[in-house]
Scaffold this motif. Structure first.
Motif, short mmCIF file in Angstrom:
data_model
loop_
_atom_site.label_atom_id
_atom_site.label_comp_id
_atom_site.label_asym_id
_atom_site.label_seq_id
_atom_site.Cartn_x
_atom_site.Cartn_y
_atom_site.Cartn_z
N UNK A 1 0.87 -1.18 0.00
CA UNK A 1 0.00 0.00 0.00
C UNK A 1 0.90 1.23 0.00
N UNK A 2 1.18 1.78 -1.18
CA UNK A 2 2.14 2.88 -1.25
C UNK A 2 1.58 4.17 -0.64
N UNK B 1 7.99 7.19 2.83
CA UNK B 1 7.76 6.86 4.24
C UNK B 1 6.29 6.57 4.50
N UNK B 2 6.02 5.54 5.29
CA UNK B 2 4.65 5.16 5.62
C UNK B 2 4.04 4.16 4.68
N UNK B 3 4.80 3.68 3.69
CA UNK B 3 4.29 2.63 2.81
C UNK B 3 4.20 1.31 3.58
N UNK B 4 3.07 0.63 3.45
CA UNK B 4 2.85 -0.62 4.19
C UNK B 4 3.12 -1.83 3.29
N UNK B 5 3.83 -2.81 3.83
CA UNK B 5 4.12 -4.07 3.14
C UNK B 5 3.60 -5.21 3.99
N UNK B 6 2.74 -6.04 3.41
CA UNK B 6 2.20 -7.23 4.10
C UNK B 6 2.48 -8.45 3.23
#
Length: 250
Positions: free
Chosen positions: A86-87, A137-142
């Motif tokens: 989620x960029x 900054x704040x990009x989420x990786x799952x």
């Protein structure tokens, strides 16, 4: 060990089988150095057992239209790993901010993502248009299986527009290893430094020397771009990710 140039990750938004795997018969510590001209940075490589399933990136921003932009990379350790990104930014492949996308990766694959140098506009408190600085900054990786995540910048001015720029890179720790108490020490021969904090939990309160400075939602970031020549005790009400940056030479 000098890594051969064919192992360099060169593409954005494409899978490349360019991961470097290191094994040993006894415990070791691994530090990686990237050097080019007068722009150098290092990072501590995390062992496989320290990897996780969820990450948030932290980096630094650029001036709009700058060709040198923030980057991040994901490395898979197992086949058929499903990764959702989620960029927090518009990517160089024009993927929009805040819209998740999925990548299926196999062991040894590397997926690099760069920020577009044109991030559009936002509204200021006065209602005027302001250009957004490129920042990942704040990009989420799952991920469904453990992955390694790297975050950095091709050459960042810290603070912005202060020479000279430098390459930035760190291997990012997973969310389950974050903490709530940090000590930031002043750098020798620097009059000030910058630090950034990223939260993974809503309503996370950030305290600088016991003084509340910001409340963050999940994925949001707080920056103190000029902390001065002092040591800081940084605490948070929930686990956070913290990065400290030396100011540019000038």
């Amino acid at each position: 060990l000098k890594i051969p140039s064919p192992a360099e990750v060169t593409g954005d938004g494409t899978l490349q089988p360019n991961a470097v795997r290191i094994t040993s018969d006894s415990p070791i510590s691994v530090t990686c150095l990237n050097e080019r001209g007068s722009s150098t940075d290092t990072y501590l490589a995390l062992p496989s057992k320290a990897l996780g399933l969820e990450y948030y990136t932290i980096s630094y921003h650029s001036t709009p239209s700058n060709d040198l932009v923030p980057h991040m990379a994901i490395v898979a350790t197992k086949d058929s790993t499903i990764v959702k990104v989620t960029p927090s930014f518009i990517t160089s492949r024009n993927r929009p901010a805040g819209v998740p996308f999925t990548v299926i990766m196999n062991k040894g694959d590397v997926y690099q993502i760069a920020a577009s140098n044109m991030q559009g506009y936002t509204k200021t408190d006065k209602g005027t248009d302001s250009i957004i600085n490129p920042d990942i900054s704040g990009t989420r990786v799952q991920a469904t299986k453990p992955v390694a995540v790297f975050s950095g910048h091709q050459c960042a001015d810290v603070p912005i527009r202060v020479p000279f720029c430098n390459y930035l890179v760190e291997q990012v720790p997973p969310v389950n290893s974050w903490g709530m108490h940090f000590i930031l020490g002043k750098f020798a021969k620097r009059s000030s430094y910058a630090y950034r904090v990223v939260a993974s939990t809503n309503n996370t309160k950030i305290f600088e020397n016991s003084v509340l400075v910001k409340e963050l939602q999940a994925g949001q970031m707080y920056e103190n771009s000029s902390a001065g020549p002092r040591n800081i005790m940084l605490t948070a009400s929930s686990p956070v990710l913290v990065a400290q940056f030396s100011h540019g030479y000038l």
